[in-house]
Design a protein around this motif. Structure first.
Motif, PDB file in Angstrom:
ATOM      1  N   VAL A   7     -18.087  56.859 -38.128  1.00 40.64           N
ATOM      2  CA  VAL A   7     -17.035  56.925 -39.131  1.00 40.64           C
ATOM      3  C   VAL A   7     -16.085  58.051 -38.785  1.00 40.64           C
ATOM      4  N   ALA A   8     -14.767  57.784 -38.828  1.00 40.85           N
ATOM      5  CA  ALA A   8     -13.782  58.801 -38.478  1.00 40.85           C
ATOM      6  C   ALA A   8     -13.980  60.045 -39.336  1.00 40.85           C
ATOM      7  N   GLY A   9     -13.864  61.192 -38.685  1.00 39.94           N
ATOM      8  CA  GLY A   9     -14.028  62.446 -39.397  1.00 39.94           C
ATOM      9  C   GLY A   9     -15.471  62.857 -39.554  1.00 39.94           C
ATOM     10  N   THR A  10     -16.378  62.245 -38.799  1.00 42.59           N
ATOM     11  CA  THR A  10     -17.794  62.565 -38.898  1.00 42.59           C
ATOM     12  C   THR A  10     -18.057  64.018 -38.543  1.00 42.59           C
ATOM     13  N   ASP A  11     -18.862  64.685 -39.355  1.00 41.41           N
ATOM     14  CA  ASP A  11     -19.270  66.052 -39.058  1.00 41.41           C
ATOM     15  C   ASP A  11     -20.363  65.994 -37.997  1.00 41.41           C
ATOM     16  N   PRO A  12     -20.148  66.546 -36.785  1.00 40.07           N
ATOM     17  CA  PRO A  12     -21.126  66.457 -35.715  1.00 40.07           C
ATOM     18  C   PRO A  12     -22.511  66.973 -36.101  1.00 40.07           C
ATOM     19  N   SER A  13     -22.570  67.926 -37.028  1.00 45.05           N
ATOM     20  CA  SER A  13     -23.860  68.495 -37.411  1.00 45.05           C
ATOM     21  C   SER A  13     -24.725  67.499 -38.170  1.00 45.05           C
ATOM     22  N   THR A  14     -24.119  66.418 -38.671  1.00 43.44           N
ATOM     23  CA  THR A  14     -24.875  65.431 -39.450  1.00 43.44           C
ATOM     24  C   THR A  14     -25.248  64.206 -38.611  1.00 43.44           C
ATOM     25  N   LEU A  15     -24.869  64.197 -37.353  1.00 46.41           N
ATOM     26  CA  LEU A  15     -25.108  63.027 -36.520  1.00 46.41           C
ATOM     27  C   LEU A  15     -26.575  62.872 -36.146  1.00 46.41           C
ATOM     28  N   THR A  16     -26.968  61.640 -35.923  1.00 42.36           N
ATOM     29  CA  THR A  16     -28.326  61.333 -35.476  1.00 42.36           C
ATOM     30  C   THR A  16     -28.231  60.491 -34.209  1.00 42.36           C
ATOM     31  N   GLY A  17     -29.352  60.051 -33.691  1.00 42.12           N
ATOM     32  CA  GLY A  17     -29.367  59.210 -32.507  1.00 42.12           C
ATOM     33  C   GLY A  17     -28.837  59.921 -31.275  1.00 42.12           C
ATOM     34  N   VAL A  18     -28.173  59.156 -30.396  1.00 44.33           N
ATOM     35  CA  VAL A  18     -27.666  59.703 -29.146  1.00 44.33           C
ATOM     36  C   VAL A  18     -26.641  60.807 -29.399  1.00 44.33           C
ATOM     37  N   ALA A  19     -25.741  60.571 -30.361  1.00 43.56           N
ATOM     38  CA  ALA A  19     -24.718  61.563 -30.658  1.00 43.56           C
ATOM     39  C   ALA A  19     -25.351  62.856 -31.176  1.00 43.56           C
ATOM     40  N   GLY A  20     -26.340  62.722 -32.055  1.00 44.76           N
ATOM     41  CA  GLY A  20     -27.019  63.900 -32.577  1.00 44.76           C
ATOM     42  C   GLY A  20     -27.762  64.659 -31.492  1.00 44.76           C
ATOM     43  N   TRP A  21     -28.362  63.899 -30.578  1.00 46.89           N
ATOM     44  CA  TRP A  21     -29.064  64.519 -29.446  1.00 46.89           C
ATOM     45  C   TRP A  21     -28.084  65.309 -28.578  1.00 46.89           C
ATOM     46  N   ALA A  22     -26.915  64.727 -28.318  1.00 42.46           N
ATOM     47  CA  ALA A  22     -25.908  65.411 -27.497  1.00 42.46           C
ATOM     48  C   ALA A  22     -25.423  66.683 -28.183  1.00 42.46           C
ATOM     49  N   VAL A  23     -25.208  66.610 -29.504  1.00 43.98           N
ATOM     50  CA  VAL A  23     -24.764  67.786 -30.256  1.00 43.98           C
ATOM     51  C   VAL A  23     -25.796  68.901 -30.161  1.00 43.98           C
ATOM     52  N   ASN A  24     -27.058  68.549 -30.355  1.00 43.77           N
ATOM     53  CA  ASN A  24     -28.127  69.554 -30.293  1.00 43.77           C
ATOM     54  C   ASN A  24     -28.246  70.162 -28.903  1.00 43.77           C
ATOM     55  N   LEU A  25     -28.048  69.326 -27.884  1.00 43.06           N
ATOM     56  CA  LEU A  25     -28.135  69.809 -26.509  1.00 43.06           C
ATOM     57  C   LEU A  25     -27.032  70.822 -26.227  1.00 43.06           C
ATOM     58  N   MET A  26     -25.824  70.520 -26.686  1.00 43.94           N
ATOM     59  CA  MET A  26     -24.710  71.444 -26.474  1.00 43.94           C
ATOM     60  C   MET A  26     -24.851  72.701 -27.331  1.00 43.94           C
ATOM     61  N   ALA A  27     -25.407  72.539 -28.525  1.00 39.57           N
ATOM     62  CA  ALA A  27     -25.602  73.699 -29.393  1.00 39.57           C
ATOM     63  C   ALA A  27     -26.645  74.644 -28.809  1.00 39.57           C
ATOM     64  N   THR A  28     -27.639  74.075 -28.125  1.00 36.38           N
ATOM     65  CA  THR A  28     -28.720  74.877 -27.562  1.00 36.38           C
ATOM     66  C   THR A  28     -28.360  75.487 -26.217  1.00 36.38           C
ATOM     67  N   LEU A  29     -27.745  74.675 -25.334  1.00 34.92           N
ATOM     68  CA  LEU A  29     -27.492  75.114 -23.958  1.00 34.92           C
ATOM     69  C   LEU A  29     -26.027  75.416 -23.678  1.00 34.92           C
ATOM     70  N   GLY A  30     -25.157  75.198 -24.654  1.00 38.47           N
ATOM     71  CA  GLY A  30     -23.735  75.440 -24.427  1.00 38.47           C
ATOM     72  C   GLY A  30     -23.139  74.382 -23.523  1.00 38.47           C
ATOM     73  N   VAL A  31     -22.193  74.793 -22.678  1.00 43.00           N
ATOM     74  CA  VAL A  31     -21.487  73.842 -21.830  1.00 43.00           C
ATOM     75  C   VAL A  31     -22.421  73.186 -20.809  1.00 43.00           C
ATOM     76  N   ALA A  32     -23.511  73.866 -20.452  1.00 43.66           N
ATOM     77  CA  ALA A  32     -24.486  73.258 -19.544  1.00 43.66           C
ATOM     78  C   ALA A  32     -25.132  72.041 -20.201  1.00 43.66           C
ATOM     79  N   GLY A  33     -25.271  72.078 -21.522  1.00 45.92           N
ATOM     80  CA  GLY A  33     -25.824  70.938 -22.239  1.00 45.92           C
ATOM     81  C   GLY A  33     -24.925  69.717 -22.118  1.00 45.92           C
ATOM     82  N   ALA A  34     -23.614  69.929 -22.139  1.00 48.82           N
ATOM     83  CA  ALA A  34     -22.671  68.825 -21.961  1.00 48.82           C
ATOM     84  C   ALA A  34     -22.826  68.219 -20.566  1.00 48.82           C
ATOM     85  N   ALA A  35     -23.008  69.077 -19.555  1.00 49.38           N
ATOM     86  CA  ALA A  35     -23.192  68.601 -18.181  1.00 49.38           C
ATOM     87  C   ALA A  35     -24.470  67.777 -18.057  1.00 49.38           C
ATOM     88  N   ILE A  36     -25.549  68.259 -18.673  1.00 46.61           N
ATOM     89  CA  ILE A  36     -26.827  67.536 -18.616  1.00 46.61           C
ATOM     90  C   ILE A  36     -26.714  66.181 -19.310  1.00 46.61           C
TER      91      ILE A  36
END
Length: 219
Positions: A7-36
């Motif tokens: 849904v447009a305007g989704t708050d990334p902190s509330t995401l689940t599934g693949v998107a939520g996993w990606a958010v958590n990875l970036m929150a934990t590892l920073g830009v390296a998480g985006a690369a992974i």
């Protein structure tokens, strides 16, 4: 499209599934998480870069890391993931790689076969432009490895094509801010634009070659 509608305007902190996993990875590892995340997207095609890349752009807009960092690191992740499949194709061959990839959920053997055919016909162009077409972006690395394309050429074309695709989606996520997920609405359109460019480029190349041979024959 990826099938990961948001849904447009989704708050990334509330995401689940693949998107939520990606958010958590970036929150934990920073830009390296985006690369992974993008490296894994290249190895496992069902993971949607159309979600991960705009998320990386949005995260950059929040000051977690820089925009240029996001582009450089996601491109490095794309190259690393592509290299894994290249090596897989080179080391274990076409048939075993095909069977292995066919076991991944949502990966169709027909997609693998089309990637192989695309590479056979267009070689270098397939590797470069294939980075901007979902699914093919990952699978095109396999025939490149099987056919032992020069690693330097493979890496250069992969980096160049991935940099274009990643830059567009990361920048879109960065500029759209909290509406980062609206990028998905245009991902399919961009894919068809890329395909049209590929067809035009290949047509121009074939025509140029035929004209050159005609001139040589006439002389």
């Amino acid at each position: 499209m990826t099938g990961y509608a948001l849904v447009a305007g989704t708050d990334p902190s509330t995401l689940t599934g693949v998107a939520g996993w990606a958010v958590n990875l970036m929150a934990t590892l920073g830009v390296a998480g985006a690369a992974i995340a993008i490296a894994l997207e290249n190895v496992f095609p069902p993971l949607p870069s159309e979600v991960i890349l705009p998320l990386a752009g949005f995260t950059a807009s929040q000051g977690t890391f820089g925009l240029v960092e996001a582009i450089v690191w996601t491109t490095a992740g794309s190259v690393a993931g592509a290299m894994i499949l290249y090596l897989l194709g080179a080391l274990i061959g076409r048939d075993r790689t095909r069977r292995l990839m066919g076991r991944i959920p949502l990966v169709k053997l027909s997609d693998i076969d089309r990637s192989e055919e695309f590479f056979t016909r267009h070689g270098r162009a397939a590797v470069f432009f294939g980075r901007m077409v979902p699914v093919f972006r990952s699978l095109i690395s396999i025939p490149a490895g099987v056919e032992r394309m020069a690693i330097s050429t493979f890496l250069l074309l992969t980096a160049a094509g991935s940099a274009i695709w990643n830059t567009i989606f990361v920048c879109a996520g960065y500029l759209l801010g909290e509406n980062w997920d609206a990028v998905q609405n245009y991902a399919g359109i961009f894919q068809w634009i890329v395909i049209a460019i590929v067809v035009a480029a290949v047509g121009w190349f074939v025509t140029s070659r035929l004209r050159t041979r005609s001139h040589v024959a006439d002389s």
